[in-house]
Write an enzyme that holds these catalytic residues in place. Structure first.
Site, short mmCIF file in Angstrom:
data_model
loop_
_atom_site.label_atom_id
_atom_site.label_comp_id
_atom_site.label_asym_id
_atom_site.label_seq_id
_atom_site.Cartn_x
_atom_site.Cartn_y
_atom_site.Cartn_z
N GLY A 1 17.06 -12.77 2.79
CA GLY A 1 18.10 -11.87 2.31
C GLY A 1 17.66 -11.35 0.96
O GLY A 1 17.99 -11.92 -0.08
N GLY B 1 0.79 -1.23 0.00
CA GLY B 1 0.00 0.00 0.00
C GLY B 1 0.81 1.27 0.00
O GLY B 1 0.79 2.03 0.97
N ASP C 1 14.77 0.70 4.20
CA ASP C 1 15.02 1.78 3.24
C ASP C 1 13.77 2.19 2.47
O ASP C 1 13.53 3.37 2.25
CB ASP C 1 16.16 1.40 2.29
N ASP D 1 17.56 -7.92 7.06
CA ASP D 1 18.60 -8.04 6.04
C ASP D 1 19.85 -7.23 6.37
O ASP D 1 20.91 -7.44 5.77
CB ASP D 1 18.07 -7.59 4.68
#
Length: 359
Positions: free
Chosen positions: A185, A80, A117, A142
Site C-alpha cells: 500500500g 527508467g 497513475d 493499491d
C-alpha cells in the site's frame, strides 16, 4: 477506424495478477471482432526503445491459455523514465524520441497501455509528444486511482492478504501472541482495510488515519481481559511512525522503499503491553499468483472495452469500473484524482462497527 489496423499493447509499472487476462481479452476482441493485428511490446516502453524493436505478434491461440496465468508474458518495468533515462555512466538523457520512432516503425494505429497513475502519466506525455493514439487500462494492487472502483490486481492482492490473516489467527491463538501482518500500500490503505475486515483482524492501521501505540496496547489488554490472549494486526507498509516519519529501507541499488513499519510496531507493542509479538511481511507475494475470478472478469471487461474505444476513435481515455459497468474517462482526469481510503467511508465505518481498532 475501418479496415485492418495494427495496435500495440504493453504492461508498465509493477506486475500483478490479471495482466495476462487483459492481454488475452484485447487479442480476442481485436482479432475476432475487427480483424486487427496486435503487437505485444515487451518490457513496457523499453521494447520500443530497443533496436531491433523488442516486440512479439499476438494471436488468439498464443494467448488463449493466459486467463489464469499470473504476472505478464510481455514483461514490465517500474524503472527508467524515458524523459530522464538513467545511462550506465549515471547520466540522465531524454530517450522519448526513440520510443516515438519505434511506434512509427511498427506502423501502429494505437497503443493500449496497462498501468497505474505514474505509468499512465508517462504514456500520455509520450503520446502527446509523439502524435500517437493511446487508450489506458488501470492496473494497481493499491487500487488508488480515484476514478475507478477497481483496478487490475487489487482483488487478488486482497485475497492473498486475507488468506495470510486466516493462517496467522491459528498460530497467534496457539502461542498467545500478537501477530502483525505488513501488507503493501504505497500511499493508500485499501489492501489493509479490505483484508483486515475480511480476515478478522483486531487492529487495522492505514496511512489515512492517525494512530497511537497506547490505543493499540489498550485494545490488546481489553482482549486479554475477555480471555482472548492473542491479537492480529494488519498494517499498510506506508503507515508512518507515531511522530509522522516514514519507515523505509535502502536497497543495494540505492533505492529507498517502504518497509519496516511492522517491526517498528512490534517493538513498541511488546514494550507497551508485554505481549510476545511476531511480524510477517507479505511483500511481493501479493503481486503474484493466479488472478482471482473477479480480477479475471474485470480484466476481460477492460480489455474488450479498450479495443472498442480504439474502434470508436476515442483516444486519450482510460477504461474504468463504476457502478458495475465500464465507463471511459479522460486519462488526465483519471490520474489527477488520487483514491485514498475515505476515513468517513463505508469500510472504515464497518471496521469501527465491528470493534476493530484503527489506531
Amino acid at each position: 477506424m475501418g479496415g485492418q489496423k495494427r495496435i500495440g499493447i504493453l504492461t508498465s509499472g509493477g506486475d500483478c495478477a490479471g495482466l495476462n487476462a487483459v492481454i488475452r481479452a484485447v487479442v480476442h476482441r481485436a482479432v475476432s471482432a475487427y480483424d486487427w493485428e496486435v503487437v505485444g511490446i515487451c518490457r513496457a516502453t523499453q521494447g520500443l526503445m530497443r533496436r531491433p524493436l523488442d516486440v512479439v505478434m499476438l494471436d488468439i491461440p498464443q494467448v488463449d491459455s493466459l486467463l489464469m496465468v499470473g504476472g505478464t508474458v510481455l514483461g514490465t518495468t517500474n524503472k527508467g523514465d524515458p524523459f530522464a533515462f538513467s545511462m550506465p555512466d549515471g547520466t540522465l538523457i531524454d530517450r522519448s524520441a526513440e520510443i516515438t520512432t519505434g511506434y512509427h516503425l511498427l506502423g501502429l494505429d494505437a497503443i493500449i497501455g496497462i498501468g497505474g497513475d505514474g505509468s499512465l502519466a508517462i504514456l500520455r506525455r509520450l503520446a502527446q509528444q509523439g502524435g500517437w493514439n493511446l487508450v489506458g487500462i488501470p492496473k494497481t494492487i493499491d487500487n488508488d486511482l480515484g476514478c475507478t472502483e477497481r483496478s487490475i490486481g487489487f482483488d487478488t492482492a486482497v485475497n492473498i492478504a486475507t488468506e495470510a490473516l486466516d493462517r496467522l489467527h491459528f498460530t497467534a491463538a496457539s502461542h498467545s501472541r500478537v501477530m502483525i501482518l505488513e501488507v503493501m500500500g504505497r500511499d493508500a490503505g485499501h489492501i489493509a482495510i479490505s483484508a483486515g475486515i475480511a480476515g478478522g483482524a483486531d487492529v487495522i492501521l492505514i496511512p489515512e488515519i492517525p494512530y497511537s501505540i497506547d490505543k493499540i496496547c489498550e485494545k490488546i489488554r481489553q482482549r486479554q481481559a475477555r480471555g482472548q490472549n492473542f491479537c492480529v494486526v494488519v498494517v499498510a507498509e506506508s503507515v508512518k511512525t507515531e511522530t509522522g516519519e516514514p519507515v523505509t529501507k535502502l536497497e543495494c541499488l540505492g533505492q529507498t522503499r517502504y518497509g519496516g513499519i511492522g517491526q517498528y510496531l512490534a517493538d513498541r507493542i511488546s514494550a507497551g503491553s508485554g505481549a510476545e509479538t511476531r511480524v510477517t511481511v507479505l511483500g511481493h507475494v501479493q503481486r503474484g499468483g493466479v488472478p482471482s475470478p473477479l480480477d479475471r472478469l474485470v480484466a476481460a471487461a477492460f480489455g474488450v472495452a479498450a479495443v472498442d474505444l480504439i474502434a470508436e476513435g476515442k483516444f486519450d481515455h482510460l477504461v474504468t469500473w463504476q457502478n458495475r459497468q465500464v465507463v471511459s474517462v479522460p486519462i488526465a482526469e483519471a490520474i489527477a484524482e488520487y483514491g485514498t481510503v475515505d476515513p468517513n467511508g463505508t469500510l472504515v465505518k464497518t471496521a469501527r462497527g465491528l470493534g476493530i481498532c484503527l489506531g
